[in-house]
Write an enzyme that holds these catalytic residues in place. Structure first.
Site, PDB file in Angstrom:
ATOM      1  N   HIS A   9       3.581   3.214   6.496  1.00 54.22           N
ATOM      2  CA  HIS A   9       3.111   2.505   5.650  1.00 54.22           C
ATOM      3  C   HIS A   9       2.999   3.321   4.294  1.00 54.22           C
ATOM      4  CE1 HIS A   9      -0.981   0.277   4.981  1.00 54.22           C
ATOM      5  NE2 HIS A   9      -0.367   0.472   3.719  1.00 54.22           N
ATOM      6  N   HIS A  11       3.811   2.873   0.308  1.00 55.82           N
ATOM      7  CA  HIS A  11       4.398   1.941  -1.119  1.00 55.82           C
ATOM      8  C   HIS A  11       5.250   2.873  -1.811  1.00 55.82           C
ATOM      9  CE1 HIS A  11       1.427  -0.962   0.148  1.00 55.82           C
ATOM     10  NE2 HIS A  11       0.796  -0.222   0.415  1.00 55.82           N
ATOM     11  N   HIS A 189      -0.892  -6.282   5.468  1.00 59.49           N
ATOM     12  CA  HIS A 189      -2.047  -5.612   5.439  1.00 59.49           C
ATOM     13  C   HIS A 189      -3.119  -6.495   5.689  1.00 59.49           C
ATOM     14  CE1 HIS A 189       0.316  -2.927   2.900  1.00 59.49           C
ATOM     15  NE2 HIS A 189      -0.976  -1.985   2.441  1.00 59.49           N
ATOM     16  N   GLU A 192      -8.431  -4.087   5.884  1.00 61.06           N
ATOM     17  CA  GLU A 192      -8.609  -2.855   5.222  1.00 61.06           C
ATOM     18  C   GLU A 192      -9.972  -3.008   4.366  1.00 61.06           C
ATOM     19  OE1 GLU A 192      -5.963  -2.410   1.605  1.00 61.06           O
ATOM     20  OE2 GLU A 192      -6.505  -0.136   1.457  1.00 61.06           O
ATOM     21  N   ASP A 270       0.196   5.781   2.681  1.00 65.30           N
ATOM     22  CA  ASP A 270      -0.243   4.695   1.970  1.00 65.30           C
ATOM     23  C   ASP A 270       0.381   4.684   0.530  1.00 65.30           C
ATOM     24  OD1 ASP A 270      -1.036   2.083   1.173  1.00 65.30           O
ATOM     25  OD2 ASP A 270      -3.145   2.814   1.235  1.00 65.30           O
ATOM     26  N   ASP A 271      -0.476   5.688  -0.620  1.00 65.27           N
ATOM     27  CA  ASP A 271       0.072   5.688  -2.013  1.00 65.27           C
ATOM     28  C   ASP A 271      -0.217   7.366  -2.228  1.00 65.27           C
ATOM     29  OD1 ASP A 271       0.380   3.086  -2.897  1.00 65.27           O
ATOM     30  OD2 ASP A 271      -1.375   3.062  -1.969  1.00 65.27           O
TER      31      ASP A 271
END
Ligand code: ADE
Ligand code: ZN
Length: 335
Positions: A9, A11, A189, A192, A270-271
């Protein structure tokens, strides 16, 4: 040596570090509304998912050429390798680029250039997952799938991201059916910020194999039982949940409770450029905050390979799981 792990996961646009953003801005003559990297970093205080997404999309203005996308991906892979990542399944948001005039081929071929060199250069096998932005229309998602057709050999799966609440999975029924018919695998997703019912929709209406986040399934005991029974992997991102205020403190993250309930959990970043750490940092943070023991960490690493799309290379999956099983925690910082 860090614990071997897969990242499922991630991005790629969320790995854009301020230093690279300014370098690309200079190269592409893009004016950023920040004086320097420090001022930009100071803007990384988010109230929720939407407030993060606004900055995340704005900063993408610096990504213009195939070289930019290749450089972004290679920078991520370099960092990931240093934290024990051996396999990475990487999301990208084509509409965030096509909407501002960058052709989808530029994005995909640029990323693919870095990914093609990854196993040899970084020891990381890779897959690419194309996400649809759920706050745009279903028609736009279908046009994106159509535009990606010349590049489908580069893409393993489709995903669904961006602002969740008010944009349920059911909105994307047709495009997921079309993606499935093209042989693409499916993730989304869900749960969340959105409710547990979105997790059900992603399973029942979109037919996804994995749920990204899925945290809020914990509000629905029957759903948890089903996710356990069907061994549906959840790609959790604890530092993201903290920074986007899904939870107030890392100590209250439900990861340990979810593992105790028998859910197939993985830990991801994630980021990472925005949320304070790459995946090894995330392992370290949850270990400290939740008091996870060695066997829990080993389980998370094993799960990451089990849940990966390495079905076309079972030999590599088995080799990586064997490395996890043989990992010696007799070092100070195993993450
Ligand atoms: N796009 C990038 N990061 C995301 C997240 N955490 N949730 C939804 N969309 C995203
Ligand atoms: Zn995400």
């Amino acid at each position: 040596m860090p614990l071997p792990k897969a990242e499922l996961h991630l991005h790629i646009e969320g790995t854009l570090e301020p230093e690279l953003a300014f370098a690309l801005a200079a190269r592409n003559s893009v004016l950023l509304p920040y004086r320097d990297t420090e001022e930009l970093r100071r803007a990384y205080l988010f109230d929720d998912l939407r407030s993060f997404l606004d900055l995340y999309y704005a900063l993408m203005a610096v990504l213009v050429t195939e070289d930019d996308f290749a450089e972004l991906a290679d920078a991520y892979l370099t960092r990931a390798a240093a934290q024990g990542v051996r396999h990475a399944e990487i999301f990208f948001d084509p509409q965030a680029h096509t909407e501002r005039g960058v052709p989808i081929g530029t994005v995909i071929e640029g990323l693919a250039r870095a990914l093609d060199a990854s196993e040899e250069r970084h020891g990381i096998s890779t897959r690419l997952i194309m996400c649809f932005l759920r706050d745009l229309s279903a028609e736009s998602a279908m046009e994106t799938l159509e535009a990606a057709k010349p590049h489908l050999h580069r893409i393993t799966a489709v995903g669904l991201d961006s602002a969740e609440v008010g944009n349920p999975p059911s909105k994307f029924r047709e495009v997921y059916a079309a993606a499935g018919a093209l042989g693409l695998r499916k993730v989304a997703h869900a749960g969340e910020e959105g409710p547990a019912s979105y997790v059900r929709e992603a399973l029942d209406i979109l037919g996804v194999e994995r749920i990204d986040h899925g945290l809020r399934c914990m509000e629905d005991g029957e759903l948890v039982a089903r996710l356990v029974r069907e061994r549906v992997p959840l790609t959790l991102c604890p530092l993201s949940n903290l920074r986007l205020r899904v939870i107030a403190t890392l100590e209250e993250h439900p990861l340990a409770r979810m593992m105790d309930a028998g859910l197939l959990c993985t830990v991801n970043s994630d980021d990472p450029a925005y949320f304070g750490g790459y995946v090894g940092d995330t392992f370290h943070a949850v270990r400290e905050a939740l008091g996870l023991g060695e066997e829990r960490l080993r389980e998370l690493a094993r799960n990451s390979f089990t849940a990966s799309f390495l079905d076309d290379d079972e030999e590599r999956r088995a080799k990586l799981i064997a490395e996890v099983d043989a990992y010696d925690f007799g070092v100070r910082r195993p993450e």
